[in-house]
Design a protein around this motif. Structure first.
Motif, PDB file in Angstrom:
ATOM      1  N   TYR A 237       0.833  -1.214   0.000  1.00 52.00           N
ATOM      2  CA  TYR A 237       0.000   0.000   0.000  1.00 52.00           C
ATOM      3  C   TYR A 237       0.859   1.252   0.000  1.00 52.00           C
ATOM      4  O   TYR A 237       0.530   2.235  -0.664  1.00 52.00           O
TER       5      TYR A 237
ATOM      6  N   PHE B 185       3.802   1.548  -1.354  1.00 55.39           N
ATOM      7  CA  PHE B 185       4.290   1.667  -2.733  1.00 55.39           C
ATOM      8  C   PHE B 185       3.229   2.320  -3.620  1.00 55.39           C
ATOM      9  O   PHE B 185       3.535   3.193  -4.440  1.00 55.39           O
ATOM     10  N   LEU B 186       1.958   1.933  -3.416  1.00 59.86           N
ATOM     11  CA  LEU B 186       0.892   2.480  -4.253  1.00 59.86           C
ATOM     12  C   LEU B 186       0.581   3.936  -3.896  1.00 59.86           C
ATOM     13  O   LEU B 186       0.207   4.718  -4.764  1.00 59.86           O
ATOM     14  N   TYR B 187       0.716   4.290  -2.608  1.00 55.06           N
ATOM     15  CA  TYR B 187       0.235   5.612  -2.190  1.00 55.06           C
ATOM     16  C   TYR B 187       1.307   6.675  -2.013  1.00 55.06           C
ATOM     17  O   TYR B 187       0.997   7.864  -2.066  1.00 55.06           O
ATOM     18  N   ILE B 188       2.565   6.262  -1.782  1.00 53.82           N
ATOM     19  CA  ILE B 188       3.589   7.288  -1.544  1.00 53.82           C
ATOM     20  C   ILE B 188       3.681   8.323  -2.668  1.00 53.82           C
ATOM     21  O   ILE B 188       3.692   9.525  -2.396  1.00 53.82           O
ATOM     22  N   PRO B 189       3.711   7.890  -3.948  1.00 55.05           N
ATOM     23  CA  PRO B 189       3.793   8.918  -4.993  1.00 55.05           C
ATOM     24  C   PRO B 189       2.645   9.927  -4.936  1.00 55.05           C
ATOM     25  O   PRO B 189       2.863  11.123  -5.122  1.00 55.05           O
ATOM     26  N   ILE B 190       1.449   9.439  -4.622  1.00 59.15           N
ATOM     27  CA  ILE B 190       0.306  10.350  -4.558  1.00 59.15           C
ATOM     28  C   ILE B 190       0.452  11.294  -3.364  1.00 59.15           C
ATOM     29  O   ILE B 190       0.222  12.506  -3.481  1.00 59.15           O
TER      30      ILE B 190
ATOM     31  N   VAL C 156       3.229  12.238  -2.002  1.00 57.54           N
ATOM     32  CA  VAL C 156       4.302  13.187  -2.314  1.00 57.54           C
ATOM     33  C   VAL C 156       3.759  14.370  -3.109  1.00 57.54           C
ATOM     34  O   VAL C 156       4.044  15.531  -2.804  1.00 57.54           O
ATOM     35  N   LEU C 157       2.927  14.065  -4.107  1.00 55.98           N
ATOM     36  CA  LEU C 157       2.332  15.146  -4.906  1.00 55.98           C
ATOM     37  C   LEU C 157       1.520  16.093  -4.028  1.00 55.98           C
ATOM     38  O   LEU C 157       1.623  17.317  -4.159  1.00 55.98           O
TER      39      LEU C 157
ATOM     40  N   TYR D 243       3.813  18.167  -1.808  1.00 58.66           N
ATOM     41  CA  TYR D 243       4.529  19.156  -2.608  1.00 58.66           C
ATOM     42  C   TYR D 243       3.642  20.321  -3.039  1.00 58.66           C
ATOM     43  O   TYR D 243       4.123  21.419  -3.253  1.00 58.66           O
TER      44      TYR D 243
ATOM     45  N   ASN E 249       1.348  20.221  -9.428  1.00 57.42           N
ATOM     46  CA  ASN E 249       1.121  19.452  -8.190  1.00 57.42           C
ATOM     47  C   ASN E 249      -0.229  19.799  -7.584  1.00 57.42           C
ATOM     48  O   ASN E 249      -0.962  18.924  -7.140  1.00 57.42           O
TER      49      ASN E 249
ATOM     50  N   CYS F  21      -2.972  18.260  -9.682  1.00 65.13           N
ATOM     51  CA  CYS F  21      -3.062  16.815  -9.483  1.00 65.13           C
ATOM     52  C   CYS F  21      -3.738  16.494  -8.157  1.00 65.13           C
ATOM     53  O   CYS F  21      -4.537  15.559  -8.070  1.00 65.13           O
TER      54      CYS F  21
ATOM     55  N   PRO G 232      -5.884   4.236  -6.500  1.00 62.83           N
ATOM     56  CA  PRO G 232      -4.827   4.875  -7.305  1.00 62.83           C
ATOM     57  C   PRO G 232      -5.073   4.733  -8.801  1.00 62.83           C
ATOM     58  O   PRO G 232      -4.752   5.610  -9.581  1.00 62.83           O
TER      59      PRO G 232
ATOM     60  N   ILE H 262      -0.098  11.284 -14.226  1.00 63.42           N
ATOM     61  CA  ILE H 262       0.209  12.089 -13.047  1.00 63.42           C
ATOM     62  C   ILE H 262       1.028  11.275 -12.053  1.00 63.42           C
ATOM     63  O   ILE H 262       1.995  11.764 -11.473  1.00 63.42           O
TER      64      ILE H 262
ATOM     65  N   TYR I  33       4.543  10.943 -13.189  1.00 65.83           N
ATOM     66  CA  TYR I  33       5.255  12.187 -12.934  1.00 65.83           C
ATOM     67  C   TYR I  33       5.676  12.268 -11.463  1.00 65.83           C
ATOM     68  O   TYR I  33       6.785  12.705 -11.135  1.00 65.83           O
ATOM     69  N   ALA I  34       4.813  11.766 -10.561  1.00 65.98           N
ATOM     70  CA  ALA I  34       5.162  11.753  -9.143  1.00 65.98           C
ATOM     71  C   ALA I  34       6.394  10.889  -8.892  1.00 65.98           C
ATOM     72  O   ALA I  34       7.233  11.210  -8.047  1.00 65.98           O
TER      73      ALA I  34
ATOM     74  N   ILE J 183      10.253  11.526  -6.971  1.00 63.82           N
ATOM     75  CA  ILE J 183      10.844  10.662  -5.955  1.00 63.82           C
ATOM     76  C   ILE J 183      12.215  10.147  -6.380  1.00 63.82           C
ATOM     77  O   ILE J 183      13.144  10.081  -5.589  1.00 63.82           O
TER      78      ILE J 183
ATOM     79  N   ILE K  46      13.536  12.735  -3.696  1.00 67.15           N
ATOM     80  CA  ILE K  46      13.320  12.392  -2.281  1.00 67.15           C
ATOM     81  C   ILE K  46      14.232  11.271  -1.795  1.00 67.15           C
ATOM     82  O   ILE K  46      14.890  11.400  -0.769  1.00 67.15           O
TER      83      ILE K  46
ATOM     84  N   TYR L 262       4.426  -0.125 -11.112  1.00 63.95           N
ATOM     85  CA  TYR L 262       3.549   0.776 -10.361  1.00 63.95           C
ATOM     86  C   TYR L 262       2.226   0.996 -11.091  1.00 63.95           C
ATOM     87  O   TYR L 262       1.166   0.988 -10.491  1.00 63.95           O
TER      88      TYR L 262
END
Lengths: 255, 291
Positions: A13, A15-20, A22-23, A26, A229, A232, B113, B120, B123-124, B128, B134, B164
């Motif tokens: 989870y 892995f799936l959510y960290i990028p979101i 982070v956006l 930011y 950002n 998004c 997700p 998008i 891009y995130a 990272i 990061i 991903y």
């Protein structure tokens, strides 16, 4: 075992959510380029609403998504009914074709549609984008609604027919109410598929009609502004809310 | 006999049929046939194609330059499928073994997700992974590394991006088949003295095969077409079949060749689907025979 299970699930989870996440973080960061945190700000949101190019692209995207999902849902629901209830020439091969289209890579559909549009002499833009989006959403609506209709007791339809109901009345008063959750699910799926699509749109739209994913695509390669950002984040919250809303709507209906 | 009137032809039934048939024919069947036709025509610099038969494009497919791209694209897609399976299988397994009332919300968390733009999210990933991104900032702050790790614009970044984007497509079919698995069979096997490895290879794996295959198809095919992932994360170095088709159409203007690659991809899809349905049929009949 329980600990292993829990930590593994959490890890995926993350892995799936960290990028979101982070956006989202930011979008509130005062620093423009650095990865360091320089305090919270809402200035990127203010800048976003001043950025006409991005706002135009967003309006275009939403227009296409709303229109194409409604058209796809209407044709798809009638189509599911036709495939299930009526016998006509080419029913089986056409249904197989619809099914295969759902599996086929987006890029194949993108180039085949651009060929068609160029040969038909259509100008690439809103109309071609709309036709393409309806086309790739249609199979998902048909298959979702078809699955729901085939779960019915056919005796209900026969009873209505015996009592003198016409085809339209059967559709209006029996099939539509009973398939409502599937129709709603098909619509929501179409809406998000349309909003998210990059590959098909990349081929079938022209320079005059820019949609958000493609705008971001060209921006990412040139370096992204922090407004993106913020945009998004707003889009994520918007989809999250609509998914939750749809979830509850469908639940209410099936009760 | 009376001629059928307009109101007779325009019944609800006929309208429903006509709508869906017309749309499918015009926008799915005809374009597919057109690609097949274009792929055997001759290239023309000005009008894209000239109506003259030629197998040039298919011959070009055997060119070592393109064979290398095919090979690479296959390797990328196969590796992505494998990675998704390795990450997704334990996940789906654990999910299917969670308490029933938690399963639905946890599954929804996997799908959310997927509802947000994959572009998008790609891009995130850049934010990272990049040199002053990061991961590198944290690792340097922690004193683990001195120089930033080069992750962005490498194959690793492309794999991270593909996995991903495509992981939910693997998890969902896997979960669907693992959720149906009767765990009393597993208990019975243990009671009869089977070792964990045997239980896995003899019971869990065969019974979840339909899910594994469905997931593999759902990941493998799109993995070859997702041109924007290597474009953004891998720089221009990595090329997928999708990038090749895109460039042949838009940059080189070589429609016949682009179409030939696309026909090839379609054939591949049909082949994989045929294998899938055949296996499903075999599994079903073998289950029937045993019962």
């Amino acid at each position: 075992m329980a600990l292993l299970k829990r930590s593994y699930l959490t890890l995926v989870y993350l892995f799936l959510y960290i990028p979101i996440l982070v956006l989202i973080v930011y979008s509130f960061n005062a620093a423009k380029y650095a990865t360091v945190w320089k305090g919270a700000t809402l200035k990127w949101y203010a800048k976003l609403f001043e950025n006409e190019m991005l706002m135009d692209a967003m309006v275009n995207s939403i227009t296409v998504a709303v229109t194409s999902s409604i058209v796809a849902t209407a044709i798809g629901t009638l189509g599911a009914l036709a495939f299930y209830r009526y016998r006509f020439t080419g029913r089986k091969p056409l249904y197989a074709m619809v099914y295969t289209t759902m599996m086929s890579p987006d890029i194949v559909m993108g180039i085949s549609l651009v060929c068609l549009f160029v040969i038909l002499g259509l100008k690439l833009g809103f109309i071609t984008l709309l036709l393409a989006h309806v086309t790739f959403c249609l199979p998902f609506v048909i298959v979702t609604v078809y699955a729901r209709i085939s779960g019915f007791d056919p005796a209900v339809i026969d009873a209505a027919k015996d009592l003198g109901a016409g085809e339209f009345q059967i559709f209006r008063h029996i099939i539509l109410p009973m398939t409502a959750p599937a129709v709603a699910a098909g619509w929501l799926l179409s809406f998000t598929l349309s909003l998210d699509d990059v590959i098909v749109s990349f081929f079938v739209t022209g320079p005059e009609f820019e949609i958000l994913p493609l705008k971001i695509y060209s921006m990412v390669r040139l370096g992204v502004k922090p407004e993106v950002n913020a945009l998004c984040t707003l889009m994520f919250i918007f989809t999250l809310l609509s998914v939750i809303a749809a979830h509850y709507l469908v639940k209410e209906k099936t009760k | 006999m009376n001629k059928p009137g307009l109101s007779h032809i325009l019944t609800f039934r006929n309208t429903a049929i006509a709508l869906v048939v017309t749309w499918t024919l015009l926008f799915i069947v005809v374009p597919t046939l057109m690609i097949a036709v274009v792929s055997v025509l001759q290239r023309d610099a000005r009008t894209f194609v000239t109506p003259a038969f030629s197998l040039e494009s298919y011959m070009a497919l055997a060119d070592p330059v393109y064979l290398k791209i095919f090979g690479k694209s296959f390797a990328y897609a196969a590796m992505t499928t494998l990675l998704c399976l390795l990450v997704g299988f334990p996940f789906a397994f654990f999910l299917a073994r969670t308490r029933k009332r938690w399963q639905k919300p946890l599954l929804l968390l996997v799908i959310i997700p997927f509802w947000t733009s994959s572009l998008i999210r790609t891009y995130a990933l850049i934010i990272i992974l990049k040199a002053n991104g990061i991961i590198n900032t944290w690792l340097r702050a922690a004193g683990i590394i001195k120089l930033p790790l080069e992750i962005l614009y490498t194959d690793i970044a492309v794999y991270i991006g593909l996995v991903y984007t495509l992981l939910p497509f693997m998890i969902l079919p896997l979960y669907a088949s693992l959720e149906k698995l009767d765990f009393r069979l597993v208990e019975a096997a243990f009671d009869l003295g089977a070792r964990p490895v045997q239980v896995f290879t003899r019971i869990i794996l065969p019974l979840s095969l339909p899910g594994i295959m469905a997931g593999a198809i759902m990941v493998f095919l799109p993995a070859m077409g997702l041109f924007y992932v290597p474009d953004l994360l891998g720089g221009a170095k990595s090329m997928l079949l999708g990038n090749l088709i895109k460039n042949q159409f838009l940059v080189a203007g070589n429609w016949p060749f682009g179409s030939a690659v696309s026909v090839f991809l379609t054939m591949l899809m049909l082949g994989l689907m045929a294998i899938y349905f055949k296996t499903m049929k075999r599994i079903n009949t073998s289950v029937m025979e045993e019962a």
